[in-house]
Design a protein around this motif. Sequence first.
Motif, short mmCIF file in Angstrom:
data_model
loop_
_atom_site.label_atom_id
_atom_site.label_comp_id
_atom_site.label_asym_id
_atom_site.label_seq_id
_atom_site.Cartn_x
_atom_site.Cartn_y
_atom_site.Cartn_z
N ARG A 175 0.84 -1.21 0.00
CA ARG A 175 0.00 0.00 0.00
C ARG A 175 0.88 1.26 0.00
N PHE A 176 1.85 1.24 -0.94
CA PHE A 176 2.73 2.39 -1.16
C PHE A 176 3.62 2.73 0.04
N ARG A 177 3.77 1.80 0.95
CA ARG A 177 4.66 2.06 2.09
C ARG A 177 5.54 0.84 2.33
N TRP A 178 6.77 1.06 2.76
CA TRP A 178 7.66 -0.06 3.08
C TRP A 178 7.30 -0.60 4.46
N ARG A 179 6.98 -1.85 4.49
CA ARG A 179 6.62 -2.48 5.78
C ARG A 179 7.41 -3.77 5.95
#
Lengths: 372, 181
Positions: free
Chosen positions: A258-262
Amino acid sequence: MPSDTGQRGQILVLAAAFLLLGTTMLFSLFNLSLTVRDKVRLQMAADMAVLSALNVQANGLNSVAMGNRAILAHDAISAQLNALVSQASFYRKLMDRFRRLVRLIPTFGTILSQVMSVGGKTLERLARGITGYLIPAGQALNSLLIRERGLLLATLPIQSLRAARKAVELSSSGGRIWLPTQASLLRQARSVVRSLLPLKDIEVKRLIRGTVNPRTMRRNWDMRLGKLSLPLRKRGGTTIHPSDFRAHDVLRMKVLRRFRWRWRTVLSAESRASKFGYRSHGRILDMSSEGPPLSLTLVLKSARPEPSGGIPGPLPAITAASSGEIFYHRPGRPEEHPNTLNPFWRTRLIPVSDDPMAMRVLPRPLLKEIRH
Amino acid sequence: MVCLKPITGCHPSRDRGQGVVEAIVVLPAFLILFSTLFQLFLLAMGQVYLSYAVFCAARTGAVRNADLDQMTAAAGLILRAFPGNIRSGEDRLKLEILPPAPGDEDHISDKRIHRDHLEILQVRAHWDFPLIIPLAGRMISGAVGSRKPGRHPTLSLSSTWSMPLWTNEQDPENGGERHAL
């Protein structure tokens, strides 16, 4: 008849008086030396009795300390073995994942993959086998130590008294420990035992955390390429629960979601010590903050045996009093608070006037007589 | 008394005063003998008292950090109980703490001891014992060759006692606590 018959024996009167006086002086001197000898011996016996009784207590406290350390060591080993299982499981899973890649290598790929599979499984089985054997053994040893400690503490007062009596028996002929001080010895030893209380759970956890190898508590690594940090890291550690250890090892990878680095868990392993027979942490006993009365005074009375060749008649009883204390002293760390986690309890003699209990127990005439 | 004449011929009036002369000769000799015996008896008693006093001093020092004042007081208490007119236990008594090893005198400074170096407390006492019996005292001191100025001649008695020192650790001056808790 000669005329000097009436003067015969006049020297005898003087000689008799001289002999009588000389003999009396000799006997009183002899008697005095015997009294002094007996008094010194009785004082030595009193010192020995106090030190023996207190040594039993100091040794008891040192045994409790050694037992506490052994219990902590067993708990720490259990935690480390449990962590070993978790790690073995983790690396077995990791090797299983790599196996798929290794299989792609021509010629040796299949063999290497088999070796990795067998090796991983053997490693895990070995870790589980050792843990399954050693954790119950540690638990059995802990319960044995706790029972032994219970027996030691239950018999500590009577053992102290027995040691004091034995010391008197060996070092003094005819000396007896005055009954009220025997009672005070029993009371003092009982209060030493009663002052030992189980540590709170939070304190036990703190001690285990301090005992366990730091690599068991935290085993993390990150993958780096020079100064560049790769998006792959391993986190692992051990959590201390009220009556269990939980070890976990996790491999995480950074993914875009979701467009974030996790961080996403890609591999995980876990182990609980309770599955291998671990029941609870050992009961650690420590001294309460108030502390027991650590000083002790004993009074010895001796009805002196009649000296051989001395003046017959009743001889006065002689008494001796001695005080001592148990104290905690860690070499190089004089500021350390007394505790039953380190075996540094020792004994020494103290002036009788320094023992508050002695002032209450001893009769006034005896207190006046005591000079040290 | 020897009679030169035949015994039967001795006149009783000549024997008068014979007992007095004998007494004058014998009694002082006996008196000196008695007093010497008594003085020796007092001396022996003094030695026994001193031995016990040194023991008490050493015992006090052992539990009171080798405090020389307290040790002297403890020994003085014993000597004060000595029968007769021989008082002043403390002023005639001299206590000294022997060094732990020959040449280690620097461990003892004034009245304090460097406890790290001393585990056995060795105490020696000297007591100037007054020889109070008039003639016997002078005779004994003359025979021994001990003449000191004073009302009575004195004879130096000495005694030594060793004891383990119990207070060489946890001294408050060294940062430790005196009491455990």
